[in-house]
Design a protein around this motif. Structure first.
Motif, PDB file in Angstrom:
ATOM      1  N   GLU A  51     -11.058  -7.476  -4.265  1.00 26.45           N
ATOM      2  CA  GLU A  51     -11.985  -8.373  -3.490  1.00 26.45           C
ATOM      3  C   GLU A  51     -11.745  -8.470  -1.986  1.00 26.45           C
ATOM      4  N   ALA A  52     -10.249  -8.616  -1.680  1.00 29.13           N
ATOM      5  CA  ALA A  52      -9.821  -8.311  -0.329  1.00 29.13           C
ATOM      6  C   ALA A  52     -10.286  -6.984   0.535  1.00 29.13           C
ATOM      7  N   GLY A  53      -9.996  -5.925  -0.588  1.00 30.74           N
ATOM      8  CA  GLY A  53     -10.678  -4.461   0.105  1.00 30.74           C
ATOM      9  C   GLY A  53     -12.146  -4.649   0.456  1.00 30.74           C
ATOM     10  N   ILE A  54     -12.954  -5.245  -0.496  1.00 33.70           N
ATOM     11  CA  ILE A  54     -14.456  -5.473  -0.447  1.00 33.70           C
ATOM     12  C   ILE A  54     -14.623  -6.280   0.801  1.00 33.70           C
ATOM     13  N   GLN A  55     -13.897  -7.282   0.961  1.00 35.44           N
ATOM     14  CA  GLN A  55     -14.328  -8.342   2.015  1.00 35.44           C
ATOM     15  C   GLN A  55     -13.829  -7.532   3.430  1.00 35.44           C
ATOM     16  N   ALA A  56     -12.797  -6.741   3.536  1.00 34.82           N
ATOM     17  CA  ALA A  56     -12.633  -5.918   4.594  1.00 34.82           C
ATOM     18  C   ALA A  56     -13.547  -4.892   4.922  1.00 34.82           C
ATOM     19  N   ILE A  57     -14.226  -4.428   4.022  1.00 38.26           N
ATOM     20  CA  ILE A  57     -15.368  -3.703   4.314  1.00 38.26           C
ATOM     21  C   ILE A  57     -16.677  -4.520   5.068  1.00 38.26           C
ATOM     22  N   ARG A  58     -16.858  -5.489   4.330  1.00 32.86           N
ATOM     23  CA  ARG A  58     -18.083  -6.399   4.712  1.00 32.86           C
ATOM     24  C   ARG A  58     -17.731  -6.929   6.090  1.00 32.86           C
ATOM     25  N   ASP A  59     -16.271  -6.997   6.478  1.00 29.89           N
ATOM     26  CA  ASP A  59     -16.055  -7.744   8.018  1.00 29.89           C
ATOM     27  C   ASP A  59     -15.956  -6.553   8.759  1.00 29.89           C
ATOM     28  N   GLY A  60     -16.241  -5.230   8.370  1.00 31.93           N
ATOM     29  CA  GLY A  60     -16.186  -4.274   9.394  1.00 31.93           C
ATOM     30  C   GLY A  60     -14.663  -3.784   9.848  1.00 31.93           C
ATOM     31  N   ILE A 274      -8.831  -0.417   5.158  1.00 27.12           N
ATOM     32  CA  ILE A 274      -9.235  -1.215   3.812  1.00 27.12           C
ATOM     33  C   ILE A 274      -7.888  -1.471   2.902  1.00 27.12           C
ATOM     34  N   ALA A 275      -7.441  -0.571   2.646  1.00 27.23           N
ATOM     35  CA  ALA A 275      -6.252  -0.441   1.606  1.00 27.23           C
ATOM     36  C   ALA A 275      -5.350  -1.550   2.314  1.00 27.23           C
ATOM     37  N   GLN A 276      -5.070  -1.451   3.656  1.00 27.56           N
ATOM     38  CA  GLN A 276      -4.048  -2.365   4.189  1.00 27.56           C
ATOM     39  C   GLN A 276      -4.252  -3.999   3.872  1.00 27.56           C
ATOM     40  N   TYR A 277      -5.689  -3.930   4.231  1.00 24.19           N
ATOM     41  CA  TYR A 277      -6.330  -5.364   4.087  1.00 24.19           C
ATOM     42  C   TYR A 277      -5.940  -5.944   2.519  1.00 24.19           C
ATOM     43  N   ALA A 278      -6.168  -5.028   1.691  1.00 24.62           N
ATOM     44  CA  ALA A 278      -6.036  -5.328   0.499  1.00 24.62           C
ATOM     45  C   ALA A 278      -4.595  -5.691  -0.107  1.00 24.62           C
ATOM     46  N   ALA A 279      -3.655  -4.967   0.751  1.00 16.16           N
ATOM     47  CA  ALA A 279      -2.264  -5.032   0.344  1.00 16.16           C
ATOM     48  C   ALA A 279      -1.692  -6.277   0.829  1.00 16.16           C
ATOM     49  N   VAL A 280      -2.445  -6.503   2.117  1.00 17.51           N
ATOM     50  CA  VAL A 280      -2.001  -7.953   2.493  1.00 17.51           C
ATOM     51  C   VAL A 280      -2.284  -9.051   1.304  1.00 17.51           C
ATOM     52  N   GLU A 281      -3.462  -8.939   0.609  1.00 16.84           N
ATOM     53  CA  GLU A 281      -3.583  -9.964  -0.486  1.00 16.84           C
ATOM     54  C   GLU A 281      -2.595  -9.782  -1.669  1.00 16.84           C
ATOM     55  N   ALA A 282      -2.218  -8.521  -1.747  1.00 17.43           N
ATOM     56  CA  ALA A 282      -1.280  -8.099  -3.197  1.00 17.43           C
ATOM     57  C   ALA A 282       0.023  -8.799  -2.486  1.00 17.43           C
TER      58      ALA A 282
END
Length: 399
Positions: A51-60, A274-282
């Motif tokens: 979801e963090a990755g998806i949100q990163a896409i939505r946030d541009g 996108i992967a970087q923002y997902a990794a922040v959540e991880a």
């Protein structure tokens, strides 16, 4: 003049990728192949991370990032090192790459001159020696036998170091053996390294969170005086089931990190935003999934090792970490298959398992150790049970 560089003649394709590709080909032909050759957890990436990755896409968040990685991720990495190991790094001492593998390669490429030597305890991950060769260095393989837990002995390290040695590569927990260096064992290695101040330590800790009944330790924390000579590498691929996201990271001396970033700036630029923002959540979110994965791997380990030790001709040590079993198949060498072919090497046995019993494993020769095979238990209990039953059947057919 050949189009292909001479240096590539010394580099082998990855054995793990080759066996996995061969298994995929057989599966496409209709074979019921069970693949235990790839070091990839079968778990889905945790939903909050997705979801963090998806949100990163939505946030541009889809533009170029800094070469070293986005600041929120490097800050999360900095806090992780501090929380878990008491290691204090500035944000500029941290770099993010396309998986831990790229960070290892970038470090070698940034630091090795032609002929510089890298001490690699073997068995070792298939890519280490070849990455050293690609970077212009010389891999110095030091055999670590099963009788000593597949771990580097002090006298062997001392004997391997020369005036050209630049790195000692340590991978704990180990791929392929699952060996884990204790705090005291690292302290003993550090005592040797203090006598050779020109040698640096590349500590590949990618399986850090996957240990069973033992404590994880890392060189920069155990031996603070070697902090400035150690590059510590980790990532989210294994413990967070994020192999395809391609996020790894390293922390170490500022000059080395700057050099790694220079290499990366001229190659991949950076890993996926996108992967970087997902990794922040991880790294910053709840870590319950890591403990759940580790419990599952422990159950799988015990099943696989128990079954393998029932097979005639196989002998399997209980690994302390990662998600690999590394059984010896010495008891099978010289035996014959039902069609009369002699099993002369671990590669012969691995191919027999694949072609006749549809189980994909990796021969130990790929990890600089024979005669062994590596079995990944990062699969479901059902698949592992079926695969081990096939392996037992395969061993029983040999005479």
């Amino acid at each position: 003049m050949s189009l292909i560089a001479e240096r590539l003649k010394t580099v082998r394709p990855s054995e793990t990728k080759a066996m996995t590709a061969r298994a995929a080909e057989l599966r496409e032909q209709g074979a019921d192949v069970i693949t235990l050759s790839q070091g990839e957890p079968d778990f889905e990436t945790p939903l909050p991370v997705c979801e963090a990755g998806i949100q990163a896409i939505r946030d541009g968040r889809t533009k170029y990032t800094a070469v070293a990685g986005i600041k929120p991720l490097r800050e999360a990495i900095r806090k992780t090192f501090s929380r878990d190991h008491g290691l204090d790094y500035s944000i500029d001492q941290i770099t993010v790459g396309c998986g831990a593998k790229q960070v290892v390669f970038n470090a070698l490429f940034a630091s090795l001159d032609t002929g510089d030597e890298v001490v690699i305890p073997a068995p070792c991950w298939v890519s280490y020696p070849d990455m050293v060769l690609l970077a212009g260095g010389k891999p110095v393989l030091v055999s670590c036998d099963e009788a000593h837990g597949f771990k580097l002995r002090l006298a062997a390290l001392e004997a391997a170091i020369t005036s050209r040695t630049k790195w000692l590569m340590l991978n704990s927990p180990s791929n392929p053996t699952g060996a884990v260096y204790s705090r005291n064992e690292l302290l003993a290695l550090a005592a040797v390294l203090r006598r050779h101040p020109h040698v640096h330590v590349l500590s590949d800790d990618i399986y850090e969170k996957l240990t069973y009944g033992c404590e994880f330790a890392t060189m920069a924390a155990v031996a603070p005086d070697l902090y400035g000579r150690t590059l510590t590498i980790n990532g989210v691929s294994k413990a967070d089931a994020m192999t395809g996201w391609r996020v790894g990271y390293g922390a170490g001396p500022l000059a080395l990190i700057k050099a790694i970033n220079l290499v990366q700036s001229q190659t991949s630029s950076h890993t996926s935003s996108i992967a970087q923002y997902a990794a922040v959540e991880a790294l910053s979110g709840g870590r319950d999934h890591v403990r759940e994965f580790a419990r599952a791997f422990l159950q799988r380990r015990d099943l696989v090792v128990a079954k393998l030790n029932q097979a005639e001709g196989l002998s399997c040590r209980l690994p302390d970490g990662a998600f690999y079993a590394f059984p010896s198949c010495a008891g099978l060498i010289g035996k014959r298959t039902p069609d009369g072919k002699v099993i002369e090497t671990d590669t012969d046995f691995a191919m027999y398992l694949l072609d006749a019993f549809a189980v994909a494993v990796v021969p130990g020769s790929g990890f600089m150790a024979s005669p062994y095979i590596r079995i990944s238990y990062a699969s479901s209990l059902e698949d592992l049970t079926r695969a081990c039953d096939r392996i037992l059947a395969a061993c029983a057919t040999l005479s």
